[in-house]
Every structure is written in structure tokens, then in C-alpha cells.
Design an enzyme around this catalytic site. Structure first.
Site, PDB file in Angstrom:
ATOM      1  CB  CYS A 148     -62.749  48.183  36.908  1.00 20.62           C
ATOM      2  SG  CYS A 148     -64.069  49.354  36.604  1.00 20.62           S
ATOM      3  CG  HIS A 173     -59.570  52.184  34.499  1.00 20.00           C
ATOM      4  ND1 HIS A 173     -59.292  50.841  34.578  1.00 20.00           N
ATOM      5  CD2 HIS A 173     -60.704  52.367  35.239  1.00 20.00           C
ATOM      6  CE1 HIS A 173     -60.217  50.242  35.331  1.00 20.00           C
ATOM      7  NE2 HIS A 173     -61.083  51.133  35.733  1.00 20.00           N
TER       8      HIS A 173
END
Ligand SMILES: [Zn+2]
Lengths: 126, 384
Positions: free
Chosen positions: B84, B332
């Protein structure tokens, strides 16, 4: 070339028989599981395999209810970080312990999790 | 080393898109170049974040693909993958390249598409960021990793589920002020606490969503930046790693990579946590925000839960955290998240954040965490 003290394949072959194996540094005495190529404490490459008792206590745990594709049939299931009595920790799947009995500090014992050719780390009642 | 500035930012709407990750990036990148008022012909390199493209889109080699779709195929380009934190890792690389004098104008960004596959499938792909031999075989999930951290934090410090829920409520409230956010709807503490468990003690509303989206920023040397309208200076960009396996981490209630990256960034910038006015940090789960505020030195270890509950991290609070809505409400898109956080901080420091503007924001911080806490990037930004 130095022969590895214990490969992942050999580790899991022993684990499949119920034996948990760590490595101890011949230079500084640090204990590690899983095996690493170099000692993270002294950077030497002098490991000796050591049998571990497989006894420990739950340091943290969770009950997984939304699973990856291959594990959707297993839900709900618990995984826990277990601190072994020798001082190192290992993540494992909890087996044969009711989910509502799980607690930080609960004593558990290593159980190999065997599924076809694959072996993984499990922990059951002490 | 030369000073480096961000002179343009672009972010797509976050949510579900029927477009590829490279297309989403290209839209954001064209917006960033327009915002920078600089021609694409000036871009000398592209560093790009994309994580699960090979799984959800059967696409490797996404660096040149993204550059091609944008329309600037001839420049050097590389895809970065640190789960991420990918586009924040790409950003740090670009900062070093401009600081070193190798390039004067570099484009950084990311794109991700995951909502084209069902949840059990995306849950599997995200779990690829944990160890395949030791952890994936147990059925460990991303929420599972942070649930283990949450339990350890609760055990050590008495952090409560209500304190974690307060983070979700706050970030959803901030999200209502961000037109690009995936969720623009307030939620109540009760809704969070009554939502279904995903991985105990984390519930559905403790988790960020799956998101498609793209983000990009334009980085330049000081010389180029001086000719732009409103440069924001990069004061520091630092990275740190930690053990891959959860069992190797000594204390699950802390994220050492955050503490190390933050210490390095504060040192580079000659700043301390009290100098920071606004923060965009990695709240993939509510507990992740609490632990990050502690690791960044905004609060003492163990004090992050109470601080969230007291509103200290809300807009108007002592140190506003995630005015964009954070990963929780803004969304996200993993490969694009780092660049999107930087875009928000640049917008804040320019004073252009509209209803979510933090008053007198002079120094901003971005924090992006990769997967199982084994990668963390921290950058600091300032204005003239
Ligand atoms: Zn040693």
C-alpha cells in the site's frame, strides 16, 4: 557455498511429524524461528538446529470472518501470535479450542496443520 | 543536494470505475500537469505505484503502460511495489533523483483497480502482501493483521473499541467535505460499534473500503519551481522497513517502521512532531490511525485512542489528522494512496482545501504503510 542448516522444506517436513525446529546462533546464542540465513543479532552465519518444545501462550489473536477465496469454507477461524516458552514467537492457526475460550495469555501447544502436501503452523490446547 | 518542490497535483474521484488503473492514473497525471502549468514534454521520468494489477487486470509492466496511456512513452519509467506504500516509495525515489540533479521534472503517481473482482478474490490478493509460506497458508487477511495489532494495543494500553470507532466517525465526517471521497456520508459511533465483525476486534466500519482510483504529483527542482505559482517544498522523505513476519515483531502494539521513518524524516527536515500542522496518515483500519499517531510522535504510545476520542485529531482539533477523510472515507486505491495523501497535503499547504482547510497550515506530514507494517514512508512538506 555453505550448506543451509535448515531449509524451509526440511522445517516443514519435521513440523509435519509434530516437531518444531528453531536455529541457535553458534556465535552469540540468539534463537530464531523461522530460520534465517544470517543471525540478525550478530550477522554471523553459524546456526545450529535446535528442537523447540512447541509450548507457548497466546500474545494476540483474532477471529477471521471474511476470508480469502481459498479459506471461505473455514470461517469463522482464529489465528494467533504465540510466544513460545523459549522466547521466540510464531503465527499459527488455532485448532480444537472454542473461539469463545480464546484469551491473551492462554497456554497452547504446537499442532501441525496438514492439508494435502501443504503443512502450516497450528496451535491447539496445551 | 538540491531543494525539491511539488508544483502540481491531481486525483481522480475515488470509488468504482469501469476504467483500467493506468487510465485512472493518466487522468490524474494530466490534471497534475495542468495544475502545475507545465507541458508534458518537460517530464523526464515517471515513477509509478501499482500493486495488484497482475491479479485484477492481468497486467504487469504497468510503468510504461501508464506512461503510454498518458502519452509520454519515451521517458524512463519504473513501477514501484511496496504494497500500500507503493506510490510513496516512488515519490521518495523521485525526490532523491531531483535532489541529486539527475532530473528537473519528474512525475510520480499510482493507479489501482480492484472493484472489478469479488471481495473474497480481492481479500486474497491483498493477503499476498503477507508471507506466502508462513502466513497466507493460515488464512491470514489484511484486517486480520491489524486485528492482531488492535488486540495487543487494547491489552497493553486499555484502548477500547469505542476509541477505534471514534476514528471512523471522524474520518467519515471529514470525507463529507471532500468531493473526491468514496464515502461522503457521516456515520455514528453506534453504527460502527454495531457493524459486523470482520476480524475481531475489528468490525466492518473499522476497515477502509476497496477502491479504484488514481493520483499523481509533479516534482521539480527549485529552479523550475521558482517559476511556478505556488510551490510546496519537500522538507524530507524517508523510508523504513521491519520484519515481514508478525511472529518476528517484538511488540505488536507498535509499528517500529513508522517510528524509524518518522525519526529519519524529522531529522532530515530539522523539525519535531510539534512543528506539524496537518497530517495525512495511513488509516487502513481505525487502529492503524491510532498506532500511527503514536509512532509519528504526535501522542505518547498508548495515548492515541483517547486523543481520537477527545477530538484532538479532528478538523479544528490540536492536530488535524486525515482532513481528506483518510483511507477510511476517501478510499484506498492501494497503488495510488501515497500520491493521493501527498496531493491532499499540498492542497492544504496552498490553502486551497476549501471547507476542510486546516487553519494556518505551514508544515504537513504524509505517512504511508505497506501491508503487514513491513514498509513505512514518511514525508514532510512546507510552504514559503
Ligand atoms: Zn548471532
Amino acid at each position: 557455498m555453505t550448506e543451509p542448516v535448515i531449509t524451509l522444506q526440511r522445517f516443514f517436513a519435521r513440523a509435519r511429524e509434530g516437531r518444531l525446529t528453531g536455529v541457535r546462533c553458534g556465535k552469540c546464542g540468539a534463537l530464531a524461528i523461522p530460520p534465517k540465513e544470517l543471525c540478525p543479532a550478530c550477522y554471523e552465519r553459524a546456526w545450529e538446529p535446535v528442537p523447540l518444545a512447541g509450548e507457548g501462550t497466546i500474545a494476540s489473536y483474532t477471529v477471521i470472518r471474511v476470508a480469502p477465496r481459498a479459506y471461505t469454507a473455514d470461517v469463522p477461524y482464529a489465528v494467533a501470535v504465540v510466544k513460545l516458552k523459549e522466547g521466540v514467537s510464531l503465527l499459527g492457526r488455532i485448532v480444537e479450542i472454542p473461539l469463545d475460550k480464546l484469551a491473551v495469555g492462554l497456554p497452547v501447544r504446537f499442532r501441525p496443520l496438514v492439508k494435502g502436501d501443504q503443512t502450516a503452523v497450528g496451535f491447539g490446547p496445551a | 543536494m538540491r531543494r525539491v518542490a511539488v508544483i502540481g497535483v491531481g486525483v481522480t474521484k475515488f470509488g468504482k470505475h469501469d476504467r483500467t488503473s493506468s487510465e485512472l492514473f493518466a487522468e490524474a497525471a494530466a490534471d497534475a500537469l495542468a495544475d502545475a502549468e507545465i507541458s508534458a514534454s518537460r517530464v523526464q521520468a515517471l515513477y509509478y505505484g501499482n500493486v495488484v494489477g497482475s491479479e485484477t487486470e492481468h497486467q504487469l509492466h504497468t510503468g510504461p503502460q501508464a506512461a503510454s496511456i498518458l502519452g509520454i512513452p519515451a521517458i524512463p519509467t519504473t513501477r514501484f511495489e511496496t504494497a500500500c506504500a507503493s506510490s510513496h516509495a516512488a515519490f521518495r525515489h523521485a525526490v532523491m533523483e531531483v535532489a541529486a540533479g539527475v532530473s528537473d521534472v519528474v512525475l510520480v503517481g499510482g493507479g489501482e483497480r480492484v472493484l472489478n473482482v469479488p471481495t473474497p478474490e480481492s481479500t486474497e490478493y491483498f493477503a499476498y502482501a503477507s508471507d506466502a509460506v508462513w502466513e497466507q497458508t493460515l488464512g491470514l487477511t489484511f484486517p486480520g493483521v491489524f486485528a492482531l495489532i488492535a488486540r495487543a494495543h487494547m491489552q497493553k494500553y486499555g484502548t477500547t473499541e469505542a476509541q477505534m470507532a471514534a476514528v471512523a466517525v471522524k474520518n467519515h465526517k471529514h470525507g463529507t467535505l471532500n468531493p473526491k471521497a468514496q464515502f461522503q456520508k457521516e456515520i455514528t459511533l453506534e453504527q460502527v460499534l454495531k457493524s459486523a465483525y470482520v476480524a475481531d476486534p475489528l468490525k466492518l466500519f473499522d476497515c477502509c473500503p476497496f477502491t479504484d482510483g488514481g493520483a499523481a504529483v509533479v516534482l521539480t527542482s527549485e529552479e523550475v519551481a521558482r517559476r511556478s505559482r505556488r510551490p510546496v517544498w519537500v522538507l524530507a522523505s524517508a523510508a523504513a522497513s521491519d520484519w515481514m513476519l508478525l511472529g518476528d515483531k517484538r511488540d505488536l502494539s507498535r509499528v517500529p517502521a513508522t517510528e524509524r521513518a518518522a525519526a529519519a524524516a524529522y531529522k532530515q527536515a530539522g523539525l519535531t512532531p510539534t512543528d506539524v500542522d496537518v497530517v495525512e496518515l495511513h488509516d487502513c483500519f481505525t487502529i492503524a490511525e491510532i498506532v500511527a499517531t503514536e509512532g509519528l510522535g504526535l501522542f505518547e504510545p498508548g495515548a492515541g485512542g483517547l486523543a481520537a476520542e477527545k477530538g484532538m485529531t479532528s478538523l479544528g482539533g490540536a492536530i488535524p489528522v486525515n482532513p481528506s477523510g483518510g483511507l477510511k472515507a476517501k478510499g484506498h486505491p492501494i497503488g495510488a494512496t501515497g500520491a493521493a495523501q501527498i496531493a491532499e497535503i499540498v492542497t492544504q499547504l496552498r490553502g486551497e482545501a476549501g471547507p476542510r482547510q486546516v487553519d494556518q497550515a505551514r508544515v504537513g506530514l504524509t505517512h504511508t504503510l505497506g501491508g503487514n507494517t513491513a514498509t513505512v514512508l514518511v514525508s514532510l512538506f512546507g510552504r514559503d
